[in-house]
Design an enzyme around this catalytic site. Structure first.
Site, mmCIF file in Angstrom:
data_model
loop_
_atom_site.group_PDB
_atom_site.id
_atom_site.type_symbol
_atom_site.label_atom_id
_atom_site.label_comp_id
_atom_site.label_asym_id
_atom_site.label_seq_id
_atom_site.Cartn_x
_atom_site.Cartn_y
_atom_site.Cartn_z
ATOM 1 N N ASP A 189 0.858 -1.200 0.000
ATOM 2 C CA ASP A 189 0.000 0.000 0.000
ATOM 3 C C ASP A 189 0.887 1.240 0.000
ATOM 4 O OD1 ASP A 189 -2.307 1.552 0.011
ATOM 5 O OD2 ASP A 189 -2.595 1.437 2.171
ATOM 6 N N ASP A 206 2.597 2.221 7.997
ATOM 7 C CA ASP A 206 1.385 1.483 7.637
ATOM 8 C C ASP A 206 1.697 0.162 6.932
ATOM 9 O OD1 ASP A 206 -1.285 0.987 7.481
ATOM 10 O OD2 ASP A 206 -1.773 2.642 6.130
HETATM 11 N N1 LIG Z 1 4.648 6.340 14.009
HETATM 12 C C1 LIG Z 1 3.933 7.403 13.672
HETATM 13 N N2 LIG Z 1 4.369 8.645 13.965
HETATM 14 C C2 LIG Z 1 3.635 9.732 13.604
HETATM 15 N N3 LIG Z 1 2.444 9.669 12.959
HETATM 16 C C3 LIG Z 1 1.971 8.451 12.637
HETATM 17 C C4 LIG Z 1 2.677 7.267 12.975
HETATM 18 N N4 LIG Z 1 1.956 6.200 12.538
HETATM 19 C C5 LIG Z 1 0.855 6.708 11.963
HETATM 20 N N5 LIG Z 1 0.840 8.069 12.012
HETATM 21 C C6 LIG Z 1 -0.239 8.949 11.522
HETATM 22 O O1 LIG Z 1 -1.469 8.261 11.569
HETATM 23 C C7 LIG Z 1 -2.030 8.132 10.267
HETATM 24 C C8 LIG Z 1 -2.643 6.744 10.088
HETATM 25 O O2 LIG Z 1 -1.652 5.765 10.245
HETATM 26 P P1 LIG Z 1 -1.563 4.533 9.263
HETATM 27 O O3 LIG Z 1 -1.364 4.981 7.868
HETATM 28 O O4 LIG Z 1 -0.559 3.609 9.832
HETATM 29 O O5 LIG Z 1 -2.994 3.899 9.483
HETATM 30 P P2 LIG Z 1 -4.079 3.443 8.405
HETATM 31 O O6 LIG Z 1 -4.149 1.965 8.460
HETATM 32 O O7 LIG Z 1 -3.837 4.119 7.104
HETATM 33 O O8 LIG Z 1 -5.366 3.971 9.011
HETATM 34 P P3 LIG Z 1 -6.668 4.213 8.155
HETATM 35 O O9 LIG Z 1 -6.521 3.472 6.851
HETATM 36 O O10 LIG Z 1 -7.698 3.669 9.038
HETATM 37 O O11 LIG Z 1 -6.661 5.704 7.999
HETATM 38 C C9 LIG Z 1 -0.889 8.396 9.317
HETATM 39 O O12 LIG Z 1 -1.353 8.947 8.119
HETATM 40 C C10 LIG Z 1 -0.020 9.366 10.086
HETATM 41 O O13 LIG Z 1 -0.509 10.676 9.927
HETATM 42 MG MG LIG Z 2 -2.251 4.775 6.041
#
Ligand SMILES: Nc1ncnc2c1ncn2[C@@H]1O[C@H](COP(=O)(O)OP(=O)(O)OP(=O)(O)O)[C@@H](O)[C@H]1O
Ligand SMILES: [Mg+2]
Length: 259
Positions: A189, A206
């Protein structure tokens, strides 16, 4: 859904054995209570000190800014058990030789998914990929390094201004090379929504859906990732064909292995 102050209050009440009407009113009761318990256990283990605020509320997960008991910053990702996207998770786990047969219940699958993200981040990190360092996992709760820029949670590549597009592209190629051809994982992804722009350059996030090369759909996922990566690199001023990009990534992955 998760006001941090409310979460802490609920955890305190859970600890006191309270199960009153208000607690029962909380949306997705079982999920919330079990999630609270997971957070509480991580607090007991002194992994999490406190939750500070919500960074992101998405379809699959909520991400919190948090602190460990010493005040060091953390990111805490809570996967939802009730998710409309749930069914599509299966295709990323089924066929992954690292995981056994799947049970049918959601909770089990979401916990597995969370562990899978932890494991993927850990493998990537150990191969020199720029990812958040994973610290702990319990049930549907993943604790990792908070990625920051100028003292705040780092913005997405999607919405960030780059000070040094050249350096950013270089560092992204290094990380991608190490991920796909060092660690042997396909992100599955990769996009400008899953790359953060931090003080230390690009950070890939992610990785719940990421799979090893021996997953039956890895090549399909790889092609899609490469299309997206080519788009990203083009916007940074670098045009590569698919084949050019793959050979650059292979070279960089191999260089890391030699180090
Ligand atoms: N380790 C981290 N440090 C800072 N920000 C983070 C971190 N992990 C995630 N984020 C923030 O949280 C958001 C969502 O995280 P992630 O992309 O891992 O989840 P996701 O599975 O895409 O969630 P969803 O699809 O439900 O939105 C990211 O776009 C980022 O802004
Ligand atoms: Mg994401």
């Amino acid at each position: 859904m998760y006001d941090p102050r409310r979460v802490e209050e609920l955890i305190a009440r859970w600890e006191n054995g309270e199960r009153d009407a208000e607690m029962r009113k909380v949306r997705n009761e079982v999920f919330d209570v079990l999630t609270l318990r997971n957070i509480y256990k991580l607090m007991e283990r002194r992994v999490i000190g406190r939750l500070l605020r919500v960074i992101s509320t998405g379809k699959e997960a909520n991400v919190f800014e948090a602190m460990d008991p010493r005040g060091n910053p953390l990111a805490v990702k809570l996967y939802r058990v009730e998710t409309s996207e749930f069914r599509h998770l299966r295709k990323y786990i089924e066929g992954d030789p690292r995981f056994g047969r799947l049970r049918r219940d959601r909770r089990h699958l979401v916990d597995l998914w969370t562990r899978k993200e932890f494991k993927n981040l850990d493998t990537a990190y150990r191969h020199g990929v720029s990812v958040p360092v994973p610290f702990a996992v319990r049930g549907n709760v993943l604790v990792m390094e908070l990625i920051t820029k100028d003292g705040a949670p780092a913005p997405l590549l999607r919405s960030a201004e780059l000070e040094d597009p050249e350096g950013f592209a270089e560092s992204l190629l290094d990380s991608a090379g190490r991920l796909y051809f060092g660690a042997g994982l396909v992100h599955a992804d990769l996009s400008e929504y899953n790359i953060l722009v931090s003080d230390r350059g690009p950070v890939i996030i992610d990785m719940g859906q990421s799979v090893p090369w021996d997953h039956p759909l890895s090549v399909e996922f790889f092609r899609r990732d490469m299309d997206r990566l080519r788009g990203i690199l083009a916007s940074l001023g670098r045009e590569y064909s698919f084949n050019e990009l793959v050979s650059i990534l292979k070279e960089r992955g191999a260089q890391w292995k030699k180090m």
